[in-house]
Design a protein around this motif. Structure first.
Motif, PDB file in Angstrom:
ATOM      1  N   ASP A  32      45.072  21.980  34.131  1.00  0.00           N
ATOM      2  CA  ASP A  32      45.791  23.103  34.156  1.00  0.00           C
ATOM      3  C   ASP A  32      45.579  23.915  35.545  1.00  0.00           C
ATOM      4  O   ASP A  32      46.429  24.612  36.382  1.00  0.00           O
ATOM      5  N   ILE A  33      44.153  24.044  36.007  1.00  0.00           N
ATOM      6  CA  ILE A  33      44.028  24.421  37.143  1.00  0.00           C
ATOM      7  C   ILE A  33      44.386  23.834  38.394  1.00  0.00           C
ATOM      8  O   ILE A  33      44.754  24.452  39.260  1.00  0.00           O
ATOM      9  N   GLN A  34      44.210  22.425  38.292  1.00  0.00           N
ATOM     10  CA  GLN A  34      44.778  21.687  39.250  1.00  0.00           C
ATOM     11  C   GLN A  34      46.208  21.838  39.646  1.00  0.00           C
ATOM     12  O   GLN A  34      46.674  21.998  40.789  1.00  0.00           O
ATOM     13  N   ARG A  35      47.133  21.936  38.516  1.00  0.00           N
ATOM     14  CA  ARG A  35      48.334  22.015  38.574  1.00  0.00           C
ATOM     15  C   ARG A  35      48.828  23.365  39.238  1.00  0.00           C
ATOM     16  O   ARG A  35      49.561  23.528  40.144  1.00  0.00           O
TER      17      ARG A  35
ATOM     18  N   ALA B 115      43.901  27.665  48.605  1.00  0.00           N
ATOM     19  CA  ALA B 115      43.255  27.864  47.213  1.00  0.00           C
ATOM     20  C   ALA B 115      42.217  26.852  46.998  1.00  0.00           C
ATOM     21  O   ALA B 115      41.748  26.651  46.063  1.00  0.00           O
ATOM     22  N   GLY B 116      41.915  25.962  48.153  1.00  0.00           N
ATOM     23  CA  GLY B 116      41.126  24.770  47.923  1.00  0.00           C
ATOM     24  C   GLY B 116      39.769  25.072  47.487  1.00  0.00           C
ATOM     25  O   GLY B 116      39.389  24.338  46.648  1.00  0.00           O
ATOM     26  N   ASP B 117      39.175  26.134  48.353  1.00  0.00           N
ATOM     27  CA  ASP B 117      37.750  26.251  47.906  1.00  0.00           C
ATOM     28  C   ASP B 117      37.902  27.123  46.527  1.00  0.00           C
ATOM     29  O   ASP B 117      36.873  26.699  45.809  1.00  0.00           O
TER      30      ASP B 117
ATOM     31  N   GLY C  67      37.996  12.879  39.257  1.00  0.00           N
ATOM     32  CA  GLY C  67      37.411  12.147  40.591  1.00  0.00           C
ATOM     33  C   GLY C  67      38.734  11.382  41.296  1.00  0.00           C
ATOM     34  O   GLY C  67      38.693  11.604  42.696  1.00  0.00           O
ATOM     35  N   SER C  68      39.683  10.923  40.618  1.00  0.00           N
ATOM     36  CA  SER C  68      40.742  10.031  41.387  1.00  0.00           C
ATOM     37  C   SER C  68      41.740  11.296  41.840  1.00  0.00           C
ATOM     38  O   SER C  68      42.001  11.241  43.173  1.00  0.00           O
ATOM     39  N   ALA C  69      41.908  12.374  41.451  1.00  0.00           N
ATOM     40  CA  ALA C  69      42.844  13.332  41.602  1.00  0.00           C
ATOM     41  C   ALA C  69      42.459  14.115  42.779  1.00  0.00           C
ATOM     42  O   ALA C  69      43.042  14.570  43.702  1.00  0.00           O
ATOM     43  N   ASP C  70      41.110  14.263  42.910  1.00  0.00           N
ATOM     44  CA  ASP C  70      40.317  15.048  44.146  1.00  0.00           C
ATOM     45  C   ASP C  70      39.761  14.249  45.318  1.00  0.00           C
ATOM     46  O   ASP C  70      39.200  14.555  46.251  1.00  0.00           O
TER      47      ASP C  70
END
Length: 233
Positions: free
Chosen positions: A5-8, A16-18, A63-66
């Motif tokens: 949810d945070i990623q989305r 917002a990356g940091d 890990g894959s998403a980031d």
């Protein structure tokens, strides 16, 4: 659920990356506490293996998403990011599966969970670019799944596991530049999928899996210069 949810929500927020990485690190630390506590007090049983593999899946997906983001929590030698955490949890699952298998070698469910554990650890190695290690783990998984499929050719679950193994071998072959070997493994997987889809045309999952096989075989055929075969798939 919280992590995804945070990623989305932060995906398209400027600057917002940091913040996203900070929140993910906090969530990852708590997940690692859960997995470490669970593994340290768990018994050698199937439920333990399944739970640890599920935890590993979460870490690996993060890990894959980031993996493409600079400074992401999955990078860096010796870090405690999601890829490192996934490897640790999957290894715990494999250790337990091997111990359980030592006293239950003819138990089909134990064999299935052992094959899944080999595959999961292979996925981590593949994502980390450790192709030789990934290949060895995938081959061990294939050996088990081949035995299960041979024991009951009508078992669709066992046949699907065999399909997964051939696809995994094709993936690592392709990443290693072994196009001919990848074509061979994808072809074997496609043949299994065609039979399963034909046996139950109303099975939506079987049809989706078949489309994946056609796409993989088409992609690798194109890389191997087999344009006609690629177009047909």
């Amino acid at each position: 659920s919280v992590i995804f949810d945070i990623q989305r929500k932060l995906k398209n927020v400027p600057g917002a990356g940091d913040l996203q990485r900070s929140l993910l690190q906090t969530a990852l630390a708590r997940l690692q506490e859960v997995s470490d506590t669970f593994a340290s007090r768990s018994e050698i049983d199937l439920n333990t293996i399944v739970a640890l593999n599920d935890l590993g899946d979460v870490f690996l997906r993060i890990g894959s998403a980031d993996s493409s983001r600079p400074g992401n929590p999955g990078r860096g030698a010796g870090d405690e990011g999601p890829l490192t955490a996934a490897r640790k949890v999957y290894q715990q699952a494999l250790d337990i599966a091997q111990k359980l298998h030592a006293t239950n070698q003819n138990n089909a469910q134990v064999n299935r969970e052992l094959s899944v554990s080999y595959t999961n650890l292979g996925d981590v190695n593949l994502q980390a670019g450790q192709l030789t290690e990934a290949l060895g783990l995938y081959e061990k998984s294939l050996e088990i799944r081949q035995r299960l499929a041979d024991a009951d050719p009508t078992d669709a679950h066992a046949q699907r596991g065999l399909w997964v193994s051939y696809n995994k071998l094709g993936d690592v072959n392709l990443q290693a530049g072994l196009v001919t070997e990848a074509i061979g493994n994808y072809q074997r997987g496609l043949e299994i999928r065609q039979k399963l889809a034909a046996a139950d045309p109303m099975d939506a999952q079987a049809q989706r899996d078949l489309s994946i096989s056609y796409e993989k075989f088409g992609d690798v055929s194109l890389q191997g210069g087999q344009v006609t075969e690629a177009l047909g798939n």
